[in-house]
Design a protein around this motif. Sequence first.
Motif, PDB file in Angstrom:
ATOM      1  N   ALA A  58      -1.844   4.530   4.414  1.00 55.21           N
ATOM      2  CA  ALA A  58      -0.969   5.669   4.858  1.00 55.21           C
ATOM      3  C   ALA A  58      -0.247   6.650   4.406  1.00 55.21           C
ATOM      4  O   ALA A  58       0.345   8.286   4.516  1.00 55.21           O
ATOM      5  N   GLN A  59       0.117   6.426   3.387  1.00 53.21           N
ATOM      6  CA  GLN A  59       0.779   7.413   1.818  1.00 53.21           C
ATOM      7  C   GLN A  59      -0.858   8.140   1.718  1.00 53.21           C
ATOM      8  O   GLN A  59       0.076   9.693   1.689  1.00 53.21           O
ATOM      9  N   GLY A  60      -1.892   7.941   1.775  1.00 49.26           N
ATOM     10  CA  GLY A  60      -2.856   9.428   1.694  1.00 49.26           C
ATOM     11  C   GLY A  60      -2.583   9.832   2.466  1.00 49.26           C
ATOM     12  O   GLY A  60      -2.679  11.284   2.510  1.00 49.26           O
ATOM     13  N   LEU A  61      -2.208   9.814   3.862  1.00 54.34           N
ATOM     14  CA  LEU A  61      -2.352  10.784   5.228  1.00 54.34           C
ATOM     15  C   LEU A  61      -1.236  11.446   5.140  1.00 54.34           C
ATOM     16  O   LEU A  61      -0.617  12.083   6.317  1.00 54.34           O
ATOM     17  N   GLY A  62      -0.084  10.513   4.257  1.00 51.74           N
ATOM     18  CA  GLY A  62       1.356  11.959   4.353  1.00 51.74           C
ATOM     19  C   GLY A  62       2.097  11.053   5.512  1.00 51.74           C
ATOM     20  O   GLY A  62       3.045  11.589   5.871  1.00 51.74           O
ATOM     21  N   THR A  63       1.614   9.609   6.098  1.00 48.85           N
ATOM     22  CA  THR A  63       2.628   9.567   7.400  1.00 48.85           C
ATOM     23  C   THR A  63       3.877   8.367   6.954  1.00 48.85           C
ATOM     24  O   THR A  63       3.804   8.013   8.216  1.00 48.85           O
ATOM     25  N   GLN A  77       6.902   7.409  12.270  1.00 49.08           N
ATOM     26  CA  GLN A  77       6.063   6.271  12.713  1.00 49.08           C
ATOM     27  C   GLN A  77       4.802   6.426  13.547  1.00 49.08           C
ATOM     28  O   GLN A  77       4.189   5.006  13.602  1.00 49.08           O
ATOM     29  N   LEU A  78       4.240   8.185  12.972  1.00 54.16           N
ATOM     30  CA  LEU A  78       2.835   7.590  13.277  1.00 54.16           C
ATOM     31  C   LEU A  78       1.886   6.587  11.497  1.00 54.16           C
ATOM     32  O   LEU A  78       0.882   6.002  12.260  1.00 54.16           O
ATOM     33  N   ALA A  79       2.542   6.403  10.908  1.00 53.13           N
ATOM     34  CA  ALA A  79       2.355   4.918   9.606  1.00 53.13           C
ATOM     35  C   ALA A  79       1.941   3.860  10.750  1.00 53.13           C
ATOM     36  O   ALA A  79       1.444   3.300  10.616  1.00 53.13           O
ATOM     37  N   VAL A  80       3.231   3.285  11.972  1.00 55.80           N
ATOM     38  CA  VAL A  80       2.501   2.604  12.318  1.00 55.80           C
ATOM     39  C   VAL A  80       1.843   2.383  13.808  1.00 55.80           C
ATOM     40  O   VAL A  80       1.035   1.596  13.799  1.00 55.80           O
ATOM     41  N   VAL A  81       1.623   3.495  14.380  1.00 58.79           N
ATOM     42  CA  VAL A  81       0.709   4.183  15.146  1.00 58.79           C
ATOM     43  C   VAL A  81      -0.399   4.314  15.477  1.00 58.79           C
ATOM     44  O   VAL A  81      -0.814   3.049  15.953  1.00 58.79           O
ATOM     45  N   PHE A  82      -1.224   4.663  13.866  1.00 57.63           N
ATOM     46  CA  PHE A  82      -2.516   4.561  13.791  1.00 57.63           C
ATOM     47  C   PHE A  82      -3.131   3.785  13.069  1.00 57.63           C
ATOM     48  O   PHE A  82      -3.828   3.272  13.591  1.00 57.63           O
ATOM     49  N   PRO A  83      -2.258   2.844  12.537  1.00 55.20           N
ATOM     50  CA  PRO A  83      -2.893   1.386  12.487  1.00 55.20           C
ATOM     51  C   PRO A  83      -3.065   0.681  13.635  1.00 55.20           C
ATOM     52  O   PRO A  83      -4.021  -0.426  13.758  1.00 55.20           O
TER      53      PRO A  83
END
Length: 274
Positions: free
Chosen positions: A127-132, A136-142
């Motif tokens: 998430a840190q590498g993707l900038g999220t 909330q996107l840091a939770v959505v994608f995983p």
Amino acid sequence: MIVSRTEVVIGRILLIVVLIATVLPLISMISAALQPADVNPTGLVWPSDPQWGNFVTAFETGHVWTLMVSSSLIVLGVVPASLIIATLAGYALGAMKVKGSRWILIFFVLGLTIPFEALIIPLYYQAQGLGTLNTQLAVVFPLLGLYMPFSVFWMRAHFVNVPTELSEAARVDGASVWQEFRSIQLPLAMPALSALAILLFLWTWNQFLLPVVLIADPLQRTVAGALTFFQGQYSLSIPLLNAGALIIITPAIIVFLIFQRQFIRALLQGAVKG
């Protein structure tokens, strides 16, 4: 199949026992939530003067409305996308039987064996590498990835049970793969889709660990983290903690009660009858 009267009686007794075991803790929470905030409830005792204001205090102290909005955004990002991807993948693996589908299915099943906690640190750096990170996107994608093995396996199990005669009849009538999927397969899959949507909603709504690790702002996490706001002034108030917990689980109970028929129908659906 003939069921004896003894089996019927035993079945009903077991259902009553399960019902009591399920409802009793909920009633206990309600009675505790209605006690005065400075009282430590002991046992299941209905208060003589119910303190309904505890729910208002818990709602405001826990910032429940803000967290409900945040949870809803995460749910809207996870559930629809998961349903679409899982339905298409399940149809390809179950009905179309694409080349190598067996190995693809095994790959998805292996995903169910990965411990959720073992992925927390890699997900943080990803998430840190993707900038999220801290969104909330840091939770959505995983969650999309973590729920996908079960979702695909669930939808494939449905499409495998659909009689091939339906597909063959559609092809004879000149229907394309997309027309067959949209007009025949998708309507038949609605019970399975409804049940999967309920499960994904409950899992996402109650998600606690990922938001805590990947989102620094407590007000952008899921509603399951509302009880953390009771630390300090209200940490020892059992009535307020119970009131907050009841507020948090109420949406999940409402969703299940509304769609319980579809959920039960999907669980009992062993085959599609023409």
